[in-house]
Design an enzyme around this catalytic site. Sequence first.
Site, PDB file in Angstrom:
ATOM      1  CG  ASP A   1      -4.986  -3.307   1.915  1.00 48.32           C
ATOM      2  OD1 ASP A   1      -5.053  -4.538   1.763  1.00 48.32           O
ATOM      3  OD2 ASP A   1      -4.067  -2.744   2.550  1.00 48.32           O
TER       4      ASP A   1
ATOM      5  CG  ASP B   1      -6.358  -0.551   4.389  1.00 45.27           C
ATOM      6  OD1 ASP B   1      -6.265  -1.653   4.965  1.00 45.27           O
ATOM      7  OD2 ASP B   1      -5.377   0.084   3.974  1.00 45.27           O
TER       8      ASP B   1
ATOM      9  CG  HIS C   1      -2.310   0.584   0.831  1.00 43.20           C
ATOM     10  ND1 HIS C   1      -3.465   0.286   1.511  1.00 43.20           N
ATOM     11  CD2 HIS C   1      -2.681   1.464  -0.137  1.00 43.20           C
ATOM     12  CE1 HIS C   1      -4.480   0.954   0.988  1.00 43.20           C
ATOM     13  NE2 HIS C   1      -4.031   1.688  -0.008  1.00 43.20           N
TER      14      HIS C   1
ATOM     15  CG  HIS D   1      -4.379  -2.403   8.500  1.00 44.13           C
ATOM     16  ND1 HIS D   1      -4.522  -3.330   7.484  1.00 44.13           N
ATOM     17  CD2 HIS D   1      -4.096  -3.103   9.623  1.00 44.13           C
ATOM     18  CE1 HIS D   1      -4.336  -4.550   7.971  1.00 44.13           C
ATOM     19  NE2 HIS D   1      -4.070  -4.443   9.268  1.00 44.13           N
TER      20      HIS D   1
ATOM     21  CG  ASP E   1      -5.685  -5.443   4.606  1.00 43.52           C
ATOM     22  OD1 ASP E   1      -6.564  -4.559   4.565  1.00 43.52           O
ATOM     23  OD2 ASP E   1      -4.513  -5.193   4.948  1.00 43.52           O
TER      24      ASP E   1
ATOM     25  CD  GLU F   1      -0.278  -4.397   1.387  1.00 42.89           C
ATOM     26  OE1 GLU F   1       0.256  -5.525   1.444  1.00 42.89           O
ATOM     27  OE2 GLU F   1       0.282  -3.345   1.789  1.00 42.89           O
TER      28      GLU F   1
ATOM     29  CG  HIS G   1       2.544  -1.913   4.462  1.00 41.51           C
ATOM     30  ND1 HIS G   1       2.122  -3.205   4.244  1.00 41.51           N
ATOM     31  CD2 HIS G   1       2.953  -1.872   5.760  1.00 41.51           C
ATOM     32  CE1 HIS G   1       2.259  -3.905   5.366  1.00 41.51           C
ATOM     33  NE2 HIS G   1       2.761  -3.120   6.282  1.00 41.51           N
TER      34      HIS G   1
ATOM     35  CG  ASP H   1      -2.739   2.162   5.251  1.00 47.23           C
ATOM     36  OD1 ASP H   1      -2.345   1.298   6.060  1.00 47.23           O
ATOM     37  OD2 ASP H   1      -3.227   1.880   4.145  1.00 47.23           O
TER      38      ASP H   1
END
Length: 306
Positions: A229, A126, A104, A128, A231, A278, A143, A130
């Site tokens: 992303d 995402d 990312h 996360h 994930d 990712e 990332h 970031d």
Amino acid sequence: MARDVRIIGAPSDYGANRRGVDMGPSAIRYADLAAGIEATGASVHDAGDLAVPRAEERDPNRETPSTGKAKFLRETRDVSRSLADAVADALDHGAFPLVLGGDHSIAIGSLAGSSRGADVGAIWFDAHGDFNTPETSPSGNVHGMPVAAALGKGSFADLTWAKAPGLSEENVVYVGLRDIDADERRAINESDVTAFTMADIDERGISAVVEDALDVASAGVEGIHVSFDLDWLDPNEAPGVGTPVRGGATYREAHWALEAVAERDAAEGILRSMELVEVNPILDESNRTAEIAAELAASALGKRTL
């Protein structure tokens, strides 16, 4: 008018702590990406991959930020600059840049290129945030920092290559967060970004959350960048990612979200650029995650059942 899609591969794994994500662009292409996009009526031009030296051949600490830690900062800078130029060139020629990662951290370049000479918003699908900086990152893996970098937070304020000139905090929207560091949580809450967690999706439903995200991201700008992303999905759906977190979006929720992006784009012409990141084939099962990425790109660009 049919859209002209330019595929740009950014096979960088400098920002992650697990090797293999550099093969993501190839895996997504192999999953019939071009055919899926062409089914929307768009034309596709594959510009190939940026030249990215192998991480094993580089010193992760050759260049460091003014404060804090960020691994492979020199290499991330070089990739970001090359990708920003490639994205800006696609837009200058009337093409839609579809960037394939890579980890990312490549979003630093995507956002810099998409916002060159234009005000843009960003929707961040995402698990996360970031939003770490070199000063707050527990790992130094970039990332986990691209949103903070694009907004010039922390020591990124001194790095012109990292900042997205036409991106404002007020037009940045997270959708589906579920794994945030303590310092990162504090920084997000103190900022002007909008954040929807998976709990918001559970409570309100994916449709209401994504529609609100589109409203915020597109307010007063020339277009939006979608950063996706893999994930964000639950690892039972998309196992081939480096930082899986249980409790993510379902396959159908992911498609609905990007179909909503496409519908808003059809009505208002807001979708300016996009990236899928990712995908790690080493961790995947029979290329499942790459196949989902390819399908989601087609959904974002208007593919429908009827």
